[in-house]
Scaffold this active site. Structure first.
Site, PDB file in Angstrom:
ATOM      1  CB  CYS A 157      42.685  21.080  22.141  1.00 28.61           C
ATOM      2  SG  CYS A 157      41.926  19.677  21.834  1.00 28.61           S
ATOM      3  CD  GLU A 209      43.688  24.525  28.762  1.00 22.29           C
ATOM      4  OE1 GLU A 209      44.785  24.064  28.251  1.00 22.29           O
ATOM      5  OE2 GLU A 209      42.679  23.859  28.022  1.00 22.29           O
ATOM      6  CG  HIS A 268      42.871  20.529  26.738  1.00 19.89           C
ATOM      7  ND1 HIS A 268      41.955  21.883  26.744  1.00 19.89           N
ATOM      8  CD2 HIS A 268      42.432  19.881  26.070  1.00 19.89           C
ATOM      9  CE1 HIS A 268      41.027  21.675  25.727  1.00 19.89           C
ATOM     10  NE2 HIS A 268      41.507  20.203  25.298  1.00 19.89           N
ATOM     11  CD  GLU A 295      33.354  20.626  18.736  1.00 15.10           C
ATOM     12  OE1 GLU A 295      33.719  20.074  19.782  1.00 15.10           O
ATOM     13  OE2 GLU A 295      33.846  20.412  17.770  1.00 15.10           O
ATOM     14  CB  ILE A 349      39.595  16.712  26.058  1.00 10.33           C
ATOM     15  CG1 ILE A 349      39.970  16.841  27.548  1.00 10.33           C
ATOM     16  CG2 ILE A 349      38.109  16.559  26.050  1.00 10.33           C
ATOM     17  CD1 ILE A 349      39.696  17.782  28.255  1.00 10.33           C
ATOM     18  NE  ARG A 350      34.763  14.685  20.789  1.00  9.64           N
ATOM     19  CZ  ARG A 350      34.185  15.837  19.877  1.00  9.64           C
ATOM     20  NH1 ARG A 350      33.963  16.945  20.381  1.00  9.64           N
ATOM     21  NH2 ARG A 350      33.853  15.705  18.673  1.00  9.64           N
TER      22      ARG A 350
HETATM   23  N1  GLN Z   1      37.343  18.163  19.069  1.00 11.73           N
HETATM   24  C1  GLN Z   1      37.489  19.530  18.925  1.00 11.73           C
HETATM   25  C2  GLN Z   1      37.457  20.157  17.631  1.00 11.73           C
HETATM   26  O1  GLN Z   1      37.253  19.662  16.765  1.00 11.73           O
HETATM   27  C3  GLN Z   1      38.693  19.936  19.832  1.00 11.73           C
HETATM   28  C4  GLN Z   1      38.493  19.385  21.280  1.00 11.73           C
HETATM   29  C5  GLN Z   1      39.065  20.377  22.437  1.00 11.73           C
HETATM   30  O2  GLN Z   1      39.467  21.603  22.029  1.00 11.73           O
HETATM   31  N2  GLN Z   1      39.329  19.704  23.467  1.00 11.73           N
HETATM   32  O3  GLN Z   1      37.511  21.506  17.570  1.00 11.73           O
END
Ligand code: GLN
Length: 197
Positions: free
Chosen positions: A79, A170, A168, A48, A132-133
Site C-alpha cells: 500500500c 498482513e 494489506h 501514509e 484501505i485507501r
Molecule cells: N492512502 C495512503 C497513502 O497515500 C496509503 C494507504 C495505506 O497504506 N493503507 O499513502
C-alpha cells in the site's frame, strides 16, 4: 534469514506478526544504526506514504535504503510502501522511485475507501486482499511482472527484487504473500500451496 521492517509509522507490527508465524526472524528499522544489522530483506508497510517519505529523509534513511534496494536487496512494499517504491505517482510525488511502475494514490476514491476481494496472485491461487485507501498500478515498465488484478486494475507486481501489493496481506490470517516474499528473499520460486519449484 533476518528481515528488516520499516517502523516509522503505519501497519508495521502486523508484518512482524506474519513473519513470526512463518518462523522468520525480523527487526524494526527506526534509525540509521538499525541498518548496521544483517538484513536479507526489507518490508515497507502501509500507512501514509507522504509522512513516511518525510521521515525517511529526516532520519537519514532515504539514501542508504534506496542504495540497498537498487543494489538488489529484496523489498516488499504494501500500500503506502508501494507508493514509496513507485517511479511515478498520480496524486503525489515519487519517493524512493526504484520500481518501474506508475501508481495512482487513493485510487478508489472515498466511497470505496476500504474493501475486500479474493483474487489470483501469480501462481499461488486465490489470495484474500484487504484494501484501505489503496493505490493501484496504472502502468508497468518492461521487466515488471503483474501478479494480481482486481476489476482490471493491477494490485500486485514484481520487478526482480521488488514486490508490491496495493492491499494489506498482513491484516489477515493468510500467509501466502509473506511466504512468497520470504522465498523471494531466499531466491526460490513458489507455486500454489507453498511448494517450491
Ligand atoms: N492512502 C495512503 C497513502 O497515500 C496509503 C494507504 C495505506 O497504506 N493503507 O499513502
Amino acid at each position: 534469514m533476518n528481515i528488516g521492517i520499516l517502523a516509522l509509522q503505519g501497519a508495521f507490527v502486523e508484518h512482524g506478526e506474519a513473519l513470526e508465524k512463518l518462523g522468520i526472524q525480523h527487526f524494526e528499522i527506526r534509525q540509521q544504526r538499525d541498518l548496521n544489522r544483517p538484513c536479507d530483506g526489507l518490508i515497507l508497510p502501509g500507512g501514509e506514504s507522504t509522512v513516511m517519505g518525510k521521515l525517511l529523509r529526516e532520519l537519514g534513511l532515504f539514501a542508504p535504503l534506496r542504495e540497498r534496494i537498487a543494489a538488489g536487496l529484496p523489498v516488499f512494499g504494501t500500500c503506502a510502501g508501494l507508493l514509496l517504491l513507485a517511479k511515478n505517482i498520480d496524486g503525489g510525488g515519487p519517493c524512493l522511485a526504484t520500481m518501474d511502475i506508475r501508481a495512482k494514490r487513493n485510487a478508489y476514491g472515498r466511497q470505496l475507501g476500504s474493501f475486500y476481494a479474493e483474487k489470483d496472485f501469480g501462481d499461488l491461487g486465490r489470495v484474500p486482499m484487504t484494501f484501505i485507501r489503496a493505490p493501484y498500478i496504472l502502468e508497468v515498465g518492461l521487466g515488471v511482472e503483474v501478479l494480481a488484478e482486481v476489476e482490471g486494475k493491477i494490485v500486485a507486481a514484481r520487478q526482480k527484487n521488488q514486490l508490491v501489493t496495493a492491499f494489506h496481506p498482513e491484516l489477515g490470517e493468510d500467509l501466502a504473500v509473506h511466504r512468497y516474499f520470504v522465498s523471494m528473499a531466499k531466491g526460490i520460486r513458489l507455486s500454489a500451496g507453498g511448494s517450491a519449484q
